[in-house]
Design a protein around this motif. Structure first.
Motif, PDB file in Angstrom:
ATOM      1  N   ALA A 243      28.879   0.014  -8.181  1.00  0.00           N
ATOM      2  CA  ALA A 243      28.542   1.172  -9.011  1.00  0.00           C
ATOM      3  C   ALA A 243      27.192   1.036  -9.681  1.00  0.00           C
ATOM      4  O   ALA A 243      26.530   2.036  -9.977  1.00  0.00           O
ATOM      5  CB  ALA A 243      29.630   1.382 -10.066  1.00  0.00           C
ATOM      6  N   ASN A 244      26.734  -0.188  -9.930  1.00  0.00           N
ATOM      7  CA  ASN A 244      25.507  -0.393 -10.705  1.00  0.00           C
ATOM      8  C   ASN A 244      24.334  -0.920  -9.907  1.00  0.00           C
ATOM      9  O   ASN A 244      23.253  -1.103 -10.456  1.00  0.00           O
ATOM     10  CB  ASN A 244      25.802  -1.365 -11.856  1.00  0.00           C
ATOM     11  CG  ASN A 244      26.894  -0.854 -12.769  1.00  0.00           C
ATOM     12  OD1 ASN A 244      26.846   0.287 -13.210  1.00  0.00           O
ATOM     13  ND2 ASN A 244      27.899  -1.679 -13.022  1.00  0.00           N
ATOM     14  N   GLY A 245      24.507  -1.220  -8.638  1.00  0.00           N
ATOM     15  CA  GLY A 245      23.380  -1.767  -7.890  1.00  0.00           C
ATOM     16  C   GLY A 245      23.732  -2.179  -6.481  1.00  0.00           C
ATOM     17  O   GLY A 245      24.791  -1.832  -5.944  1.00  0.00           O
ATOM     18  N   PHE A 246      22.843  -2.953  -5.878  1.00  0.00           N
ATOM     19  CA  PHE A 246      23.000  -3.403  -4.502  1.00  0.00           C
ATOM     20  C   PHE A 246      21.992  -4.518  -4.253  1.00  0.00           C
ATOM     21  O   PHE A 246      21.096  -4.772  -5.077  1.00  0.00           O
ATOM     22  CB  PHE A 246      22.739  -2.255  -3.520  1.00  0.00           C
ATOM     23  CG  PHE A 246      21.370  -1.633  -3.655  1.00  0.00           C
ATOM     24  CD1 PHE A 246      20.270  -2.133  -2.955  1.00  0.00           C
ATOM     25  CD2 PHE A 246      21.168  -0.559  -4.517  1.00  0.00           C
ATOM     26  CE1 PHE A 246      19.011  -1.569  -3.100  1.00  0.00           C
ATOM     27  CE2 PHE A 246      19.910   0.011  -4.671  1.00  0.00           C
ATOM     28  CZ  PHE A 246      18.830  -0.502  -3.960  1.00  0.00           C
TER      29      PHE A 246
ATOM     30  N   GLY B 153      21.931  -2.290 -12.926  1.00  0.00           N
ATOM     31  CA  GLY B 153      21.636  -1.346 -13.999  1.00  0.00           C
ATOM     32  C   GLY B 153      21.349   0.064 -13.526  1.00  0.00           C
ATOM     33  O   GLY B 153      20.746   0.856 -14.254  1.00  0.00           O
ATOM     34  N   LEU B 154      21.784   0.434 -12.324  1.00  0.00           N
ATOM     35  CA  LEU B 154      21.525   1.768 -11.793  1.00  0.00           C
ATOM     36  C   LEU B 154      22.623   2.744 -12.215  1.00  0.00           C
ATOM     37  O   LEU B 154      23.699   2.351 -12.647  1.00  0.00           O
ATOM     38  CB  LEU B 154      21.432   1.712 -10.269  1.00  0.00           C
ATOM     39  CG  LEU B 154      20.346   0.792  -9.682  1.00  0.00           C
ATOM     40  CD1 LEU B 154      20.356   0.858  -8.177  1.00  0.00           C
ATOM     41  CD2 LEU B 154      18.969   1.154 -10.240  1.00  0.00           C
ATOM     42  N   ASP B 155      22.332   4.016 -12.050  1.00  0.00           N
ATOM     43  CA  ASP B 155      23.286   5.068 -12.384  1.00  0.00           C
ATOM     44  C   ASP B 155      24.249   5.255 -11.212  1.00  0.00           C
ATOM     45  O   ASP B 155      23.803   5.538 -10.091  1.00  0.00           O
ATOM     46  CB  ASP B 155      22.527   6.367 -12.654  1.00  0.00           C
ATOM     47  CG  ASP B 155      23.425   7.473 -13.184  1.00  0.00           C
ATOM     48  OD1 ASP B 155      24.614   7.493 -12.826  1.00  0.00           O
ATOM     49  OD2 ASP B 155      22.935   8.332 -13.928  1.00  0.00           O
ATOM     50  N   PRO B 156      25.546   5.118 -11.403  1.00  0.00           N
ATOM     51  CA  PRO B 156      26.504   5.228 -10.289  1.00  0.00           C
ATOM     52  C   PRO B 156      26.480   6.576  -9.590  1.00  0.00           C
ATOM     53  O   PRO B 156      26.889   6.678  -8.432  1.00  0.00           O
ATOM     54  CB  PRO B 156      27.862   4.986 -10.964  1.00  0.00           C
ATOM     55  CG  PRO B 156      27.553   4.265 -12.229  1.00  0.00           C
ATOM     56  CD  PRO B 156      26.217   4.781 -12.671  1.00  0.00           C
ATOM     57  N   ALA B 157      26.010   7.615 -10.256  1.00  0.00           N
ATOM     58  CA  ALA B 157      26.050   8.957  -9.683  1.00  0.00           C
ATOM     59  C   ALA B 157      24.801   9.320  -8.894  1.00  0.00           C
ATOM     60  O   ALA B 157      24.717  10.401  -8.322  1.00  0.00           O
ATOM     61  CB  ALA B 157      26.269   9.981 -10.795  1.00  0.00           C
TER      62      ALA B 157
END
Length: 753
Positions: free
Chosen positions: A201-204, A411-415
């Motif tokens: 949900a927050n990164g890769f 720290g990314l936006d899941p949407a």
């Protein structure tokens, strides 16, 4: 396409192919000056030195393994003279041209050629006996009869990891080549993204191929931000300002092969008030006006044409588009000499294909002219295009220095959907940007405990996953070992269900399925088998493929538990080839750990293979190395397990579940045996650019059947009569969360919605 009153040159798209042959393997880095081509001369080559099979005596070369046809000696140079519709071709020795390579060659048109210039194509091919697969690494080069020129071609092969690769020089004309040099490039090429892992949900984690000569990389992540306005703008460029200023209009770019400044052209007698001169090797770049292109129309005029129409030959305009991060080839426009001699053509591009394929859309275009006689020219005038602003690019990470070939983003936006690009760097230079790689995916759902567990059913539950548009639930048998077991059978398949078909191994039945598909349960004892180019014969399975295109058939097991005993497990099987001696490859889909088995068409061979890197969720695949069909039978996979170890066996899965649902009930189950129970896990799914994207699975959830051993499903004719919250408040069917459903037979069922 809109035409003026003048009859136009016709522009058509075309793709040429050729058929290479296979010869002995050699090293990939080589140099050949053709000094042993002593007969003949540049003006009068010798007769062909290849035989009908393409073989050329090794004494002609400094390194053995060269081959081809239409190959002639030319007094210290090599003459390629097309003997038929397939053209003349010269092939390097076979080798592993993997990664980045630089090809240098001197070339010119043979004086006896029917036109003033000719096209030489350099291709990288994968080759096997009577088979080929041409890659996209080919580029047309223009040569002239008046002088030798050196051409340099760069490629980065990340597609074919094979020792059966070759470089091919080919032409449909008469061309002289000399001084071939193939080696690692001295300049940095753009990295090639190879994928993402660990999507959540927050990164890769982003991955890319190493670039030869790079000491580090610059990594960027970006996403598109929607604008409030949907602004459309129209543009027209006549190049008339060049008449007085002598400079290109603002925002335009120009690079000349000759190094000259851009030139203005006009011919009022023919109605041409102004044009930008476009010569062989020139590159013209359009402005980036801040929006993506929605249309483009160019007016091409004849400025100086050859006296003979045939000299136009393979002239072409290569069109590339810039998506804000990297240039991508869009199309190639070929000039048709059959309509030579007129002055104007409007070319209206079909923009639909690019817009559909690339969500970031084109913000600029550039054109490169190749194959035109050097002293001749076309011209660009009255270029009209439209742009639309619907989004802007926002960089979340910009040129972050990375010393390896991967980087983990968090720290990314899941949407939000993100993409990344990479540049290669050293102390002297920075490469162009890689192509943008979409780091799209679906976060693995969080599975929750099962509810409403009965003797013959249970309800699986999970939390909604960002971006998921649907879900799939897999149902497993879970065995917990009560004691140590040596050689526990994880999977046993003998294909004995394939009986009474009358199909023999001499003439097996082929599915010809060009994508992975499940094997029907009327053929196997274990649910979840998949095949690619599969088939069958009595009591065994067959994998076919397309040998003419280097495509091998493949058989894949269901999901298996192979992480016990520190990942050690054993695969036993029986196999044989169908047509000729072949190598069977057995490998893990999760770790790519592989073993090779030599098989022949005369009899069955039995193999016992030891593996060391088994995973909790693993699949074992069976395929052929050289793309020939094979037959397989009696597959048994075993592993030593200890008391308390878990073994999950795939049973079945749900239908596709709508995106707002968070539960699914499996029914008509049999009561688990001793030391067995059921377990499940959940996948999220979405469709992105017409492709299905599936998440990693959730963790396994064990179903406790002890509490529901005496419960049965509600009668089939029972209907819902009321629904309550857990607090006992009556509610509607739209209520989300945990609800209690009362049925007409008096039973109550707990649901999670």
């Amino acid at each position: 396409m809109i035409f003026s009153t003048f009859k136009a040159i016709a522009f058509v798209a075309a793709l040429a192919t050729a058929t290479p042959m296979a010869y002995a393997q050699s090293t990939t880095e080589l140099e050949e000056d053709f000094s042993r081509f002593t007969a003949g001369s540049e003006s009068s080559p010798s007769s062909a030195i290849n035989d009908a099979t393409g073989t050329i005596p090794s004494s002609y070369f400094h390194q053995s393994g060269w081959s081809g046809y239409g190959v002639h000696q030319a007094g210290g140079a090599c003459a390629l003279i097309s003997p038929d519709n397939y053209g003349a071709q010269l092939y390097t020795p076979l080798g592993a041209y993997v990664g980045e390579y630089e090809v240098k060659v001197r070339a010119k048109t043979l004086a006896s050629n029917y036109r003033d210039n000719a096209q030489l194509t350099i291709g990288l091919w994968e080759d096997a006996a009577n088979q080929y697969n041409q890659t996209t690494y080919h580029e047309p080069f223009t040569t002239t009869k008046s002088e030798w020129r050196e051409f340099t071609f760069y490629f980065n092969n990340t597609t074919f990891n094979s020792s059966n690769l070759l470089i091919a020089f080919s032409t449909l004309d008469k061309v002289l080549i000399d001084d071939v040099k193939i080696g690692k490039p001295t300049t940095l090429t753009a990295p090639t993204p190879v994928g993402i892992s660990g999507f959540n949900a927050n990164g890769f984690t982003a991955h890319w191929n190493a670039v030869n000569g790079a000491t580090h990389y610059l990594f960027s992540v970006f996403h598109n931000v929607k604008e409030n306005e949907n602004t459309e703008k129209d543009f027209l460029e006549t190049f008339s300002s060049m008449k007085t200023s002598g400079k290109l209009p603002e925002g335009w770019g120009y690079k000349s092969q000759s190094g000259k400044e851009p030139e203005f052209f006009e011919n009022s007698d023919k109605g041409i008030d102004g044009a930008l001169l476009f010569k062989n090797g020139d590159v013209i770049t359009m402005p980036d006006n801040g929006g993506y292109y929605t249309s483009l129309e160019i007016n091409i005029v004849e400025c100086k044409m050859p006296k003979n129409a045939e000299e136009i030959g393979d002239a072409q305009i290569i069109v590339e588009l810039f998506d804000g991060h990297a240039w991508k080839k869009f199309t190639t426009i070929y000039v048709d000499a059959s309509e030579y001699g007129q002055d104007k053509i409007f070319h209206d591009f079909d923009w639909t294909r690019f817009v559909k394929q690339d969500k970031y859309k084109c913000t600029s275009a550039r054109f490169r002219l190749a194959g035109f006689p050097d002293d001749c020219a076309l011209g660009f005038c009255d270029m009209a295009w439209s742009t639309k602003n619907t989004s802007t690019t926002h960089y979340d990470i910009k040129d972050k220095r990375v010393d390896g070939t991967s980087y983990t983003v968090d720290g990314l936006d899941p949407a939000i959907d993100y993409s990344f690009v990479v540049k290669a760097c050293n102390a002297e230079t920075t490469s162009p940007s890689s192509a943008a790689f979409d780091a799209i995916g679906v976060t693995a759902p969080v599975a929750e405990p099962a509810t409403d567990v009965r003797r013959d059913s249970y309800t699986a539950n999970w939390q909604l996953s960002p971006k998921a548009e649907s879900y799939i639930v897999e149902n497993y048998d879970l065995y917990t070992a009560p004691a140590d077991v040596a050689g526990y059978v994880v999977l046993n398949e003998d294909f004995s269900k394939i009986s009474g078909s009358g199909v023999t191994i001499d003439k097996p039945f082929a599915f010809q399925n060009g994508k992975y598909e499940k094997v029907n349960m009327d053929m196997v004892h274990n649910n979840g088998w998949q095949c690619y180019w599969g088939g069958y014969a009595e009591g065994c399975f067959v994998c076919t493929g397309l040998t003419d295109y280097n495509i091998s058939g493949e058989l894949v097991t269901p999901q298996l538990t192979l992480n016990n005993d520190e990942g050690r497990y054993q695969v036993k099987l029986k196999a044989r080839s169908m047509l000729q001696n072949e190598t069977l490859i057995v490998y893990s889909k999760s770790t790519r750990e592989s073993k090779e088995c030599k098989i022949n068409p005369d009899d069955w061979s039995t193999f016992t293979l030891d593996f060391t890197a088994g995973q909790l969720s693993d699949m074992i695949a069976f395929t052929s190395k050289n793309h020939y069909p094979f037959i397989i039978d009696d597959i048994k996979i075993t592993q030593n397990i200890k008391a308390g170890d878990h073994v999950y066996t795939y049973l079945n899965d749900s239908e596709t579940i709508e995106e707002e649902e968070t539960s699914y009930t499996f029914t008509k189950l049999t009561q688990p045996k001793t030391d067995h129970t059921y377990a499940y896990r959940v996948y999220g799914q979405r469709v992105y650019n017409d492709k299905k994207v599936t998440s990693e699975p959730s963790n396994y959830v064990t179903v406790d059947f002890s509490a529901g051993i005496n419960k049965t499903d509600a009668a089939q004719n029972a209907t819902e009569v009321a629904r309550y919250t857990v607090d006992g408040v009556k509610t509607s069917s739209n209520t989300r969360g945990i609800v209690l459903v009362k049925y007409s037979d008096g039973s109550v069922k707990k649901l999670v919605k």
